[in-house]
Design a protein around this motif. Structure first.
Motif, PDB file in Angstrom:
ATOM      1  N   TYR A  38      -2.694   5.678   2.516  1.00 26.53           N
ATOM      2  CA  TYR A  38      -2.279   6.193   1.213  1.00 26.53           C
ATOM      3  C   TYR A  38      -0.999   5.500   0.741  1.00 26.53           C
ATOM      4  O   TYR A  38      -0.813   5.255  -0.450  1.00 26.53           O
ATOM      5  N   VAL A  39      -0.127   5.188   1.679  1.00 29.17           N
ATOM      6  CA  VAL A  39       1.109   4.479   1.360  1.00 29.17           C
ATOM      7  C   VAL A  39       0.798   3.014   1.060  1.00 29.17           C
ATOM      8  O   VAL A  39       1.224   2.463   0.039  1.00 29.17           O
ATOM      9  N   ILE A  40       0.047   2.405   1.945  1.00 28.20           N
ATOM     10  CA  ILE A  40      -0.235   0.973   1.837  1.00 28.20           C
ATOM     11  C   ILE A  40      -0.941   0.637   0.529  1.00 28.20           C
ATOM     12  O   ILE A  40      -0.674  -0.405  -0.074  1.00 28.20           O
ATOM     13  N   GLN A  41      -1.799   1.535   0.037  1.00 23.53           N
ATOM     14  CA  GLN A  41      -2.506   1.244  -1.215  1.00 23.53           C
ATOM     15  C   GLN A  41      -1.533   0.992  -2.364  1.00 23.53           C
ATOM     16  O   GLN A  41      -1.839   0.260  -3.301  1.00 23.53           O
ATOM     17  N   LEU A  93       4.937  -4.926   1.778  1.00 28.96           N
ATOM     18  CA  LEU A  93       4.087  -5.238   2.922  1.00 28.96           C
ATOM     19  C   LEU A  93       4.573  -6.520   3.587  1.00 28.96           C
ATOM     20  O   LEU A  93       4.928  -7.485   2.909  1.00 28.96           O
ATOM     21  N   THR A  94       4.576  -6.529   4.919  1.00 30.92           N
ATOM     22  CA  THR A  94       4.864  -7.744   5.669  1.00 30.92           C
ATOM     23  C   THR A  94       3.556  -8.524   5.818  1.00 30.92           C
ATOM     24  O   THR A  94       2.483  -8.055   5.414  1.00 30.92           O
ATOM     25  N   GLU A  95       3.640  -9.666   6.434  1.00 27.76           N
ATOM     26  CA  GLU A  95       2.420 -10.449   6.699  1.00 27.76           C
ATOM     27  C   GLU A  95       1.471  -9.635   7.584  1.00 27.76           C
ATOM     28  O   GLU A  95       0.267  -9.632   7.377  1.00 27.76           O
ATOM     29  N   ARG A  96       2.032  -8.936   8.563  1.00 31.59           N
ATOM     30  CA  ARG A  96       1.211  -8.058   9.422  1.00 31.59           C
ATOM     31  C   ARG A  96       0.556  -6.964   8.578  1.00 31.59           C
ATOM     32  O   ARG A  96      -0.602  -6.611   8.795  1.00 31.59           O
ATOM     33  N   GLY A  97       1.276  -6.425   7.614  1.00 34.63           N
ATOM     34  CA  GLY A  97       0.725  -5.421   6.716  1.00 34.63           C
ATOM     35  C   GLY A  97      -0.421  -5.977   5.884  1.00 34.63           C
ATOM     36  O   GLY A  97      -1.439  -5.311   5.676  1.00 34.63           O
ATOM     37  N   ARG A  98      -0.276  -7.206   5.408  1.00 33.19           N
ATOM     38  CA  ARG A  98      -1.356  -7.847   4.640  1.00 33.19           C
ATOM     39  C   ARG A  98      -2.591  -8.072   5.519  1.00 33.19           C
ATOM     40  O   ARG A  98      -3.717  -7.924   5.066  1.00 33.19           O
ATOM     41  N   ARG A  99      -2.358  -8.431   6.789  1.00 35.78           N
ATOM     42  CA  ARG A  99      -3.498  -8.595   7.720  1.00 35.78           C
ATOM     43  C   ARG A  99      -4.213  -7.265   7.936  1.00 35.78           C
ATOM     44  O   ARG A  99      -5.445  -7.217   8.014  1.00 35.78           O
ATOM     45  N   LEU A 100      -3.438  -6.181   8.020  1.00 41.65           N
ATOM     46  CA  LEU A 100      -4.039  -4.853   8.165  1.00 41.65           C
ATOM     47  C   LEU A 100      -4.941  -4.553   6.969  1.00 41.65           C
ATOM     48  O   LEU A 100      -6.061  -4.065   7.134  1.00 41.65           O
ATOM     49  N   VAL A 101      -4.476  -4.845   5.771  1.00 42.28           N
ATOM     50  CA  VAL A 101      -5.273  -4.622   4.562  1.00 42.28           C
ATOM     51  C   VAL A 101      -6.551  -5.459   4.627  1.00 42.28           C
ATOM     52  O   VAL A 101      -7.649  -4.949   4.382  1.00 42.28           O
ATOM     53  N   GLU A 102      -6.420  -6.729   4.973  1.00 43.50           N
ATOM     54  CA  GLU A 102      -7.596  -7.612   5.067  1.00 43.50           C
ATOM     55  C   GLU A 102      -8.579  -7.115   6.120  1.00 43.50           C
ATOM     56  O   GLU A 102      -9.788  -7.077   5.877  1.00 43.50           O
ATOM     57  N   ARG A 140      -4.208   7.197  -7.323  1.00 46.48           N
ATOM     58  CA  ARG A 140      -3.380   8.409  -7.285  1.00 46.48           C
ATOM     59  C   ARG A 140      -4.123   9.539  -6.588  1.00 46.48           C
ATOM     60  O   ARG A 140      -4.097  10.682  -7.036  1.00 46.48           O
ATOM     61  N   VAL A 141      -4.770   9.212  -5.500  1.00 47.17           N
ATOM     62  CA  VAL A 141      -5.453  10.232  -4.708  1.00 47.17           C
ATOM     63  C   VAL A 141      -4.405  10.842  -3.781  1.00 47.17           C
ATOM     64  O   VAL A 141      -3.705  10.122  -3.074  1.00 47.17           O
TER      65      VAL A 141
END
Length: 144
Positions: A38-41, A93-102, A140-141
């Motif tokens: 929910y945060v990452i979105q 987001l860090t690069e690690r955060g972007r990898r999590l999203v991917e 906005r969920v």
């Protein structure tokens, strides 16, 4: 199963999210939780302050700060200076955060292969009929 559509949709979502979370943990994203999504979105396309994030999530600034801190400790988020005001810190987001999203998107697409377009359309109609479409489109969920 003799279960109404809304309950089935909810249970299917829980089951799918649990399966994806397990796979994310297996590929190295240990520590991440469903609530972090929910945060990452809100960090995929923006860099909100903690206060702004709290508003977007519909939670207190303290609750948003706790989530950001957890994600920082896991290496998915960093706080950075605002370009216009060095007193303001923004979550990014860090690069690690972007990898999590991917990785999460890839795993979700794999589940879609098993899906049925008619089921997907029925769930979209359910969201629209219950007034949730605008919240989904606007990311906005409310946090679960």
């Amino acid at each position: 199963m003799d279960i109404d559509l809304a309950t089935l949709a909810h249970l299917a979502g829980i089951s799918a999210n649990d399966a994806i979370l397990k796979q994310l943990h297996e590929i190295g994203h240990t520590g991440v939780r469903i609530s972090h999504g929910y945060v990452i979105q809100h960090l995929v396309e923006g860099e909100p302050t903690v206060s702004e994030l709290g508003e977007l999530l519909g939670v207190t600034q303290q609750a948003a700060s706790k989530q950001v801190l957890e994600l920082e400790r896991l290496g998915y988020v960093q706080r950075v200076e605002d370009r216009g005001d060095s007193r303001i810190r923004r979550a990014r987001l860090t690069e690690r955060g972007r990898r999590l999203v991917e990785d999460s998107r890839r795993l979700r697409r794999q589940l879609d292969v098993h899906g049925d377009d008619a089921v997907k359309r029925a769930l979209i109609r359910l969201i629209e009929a219950t007034g949730g479409a605008e919240g989904v489109r606007g990311r906005r969920v409310p946090m679960a």
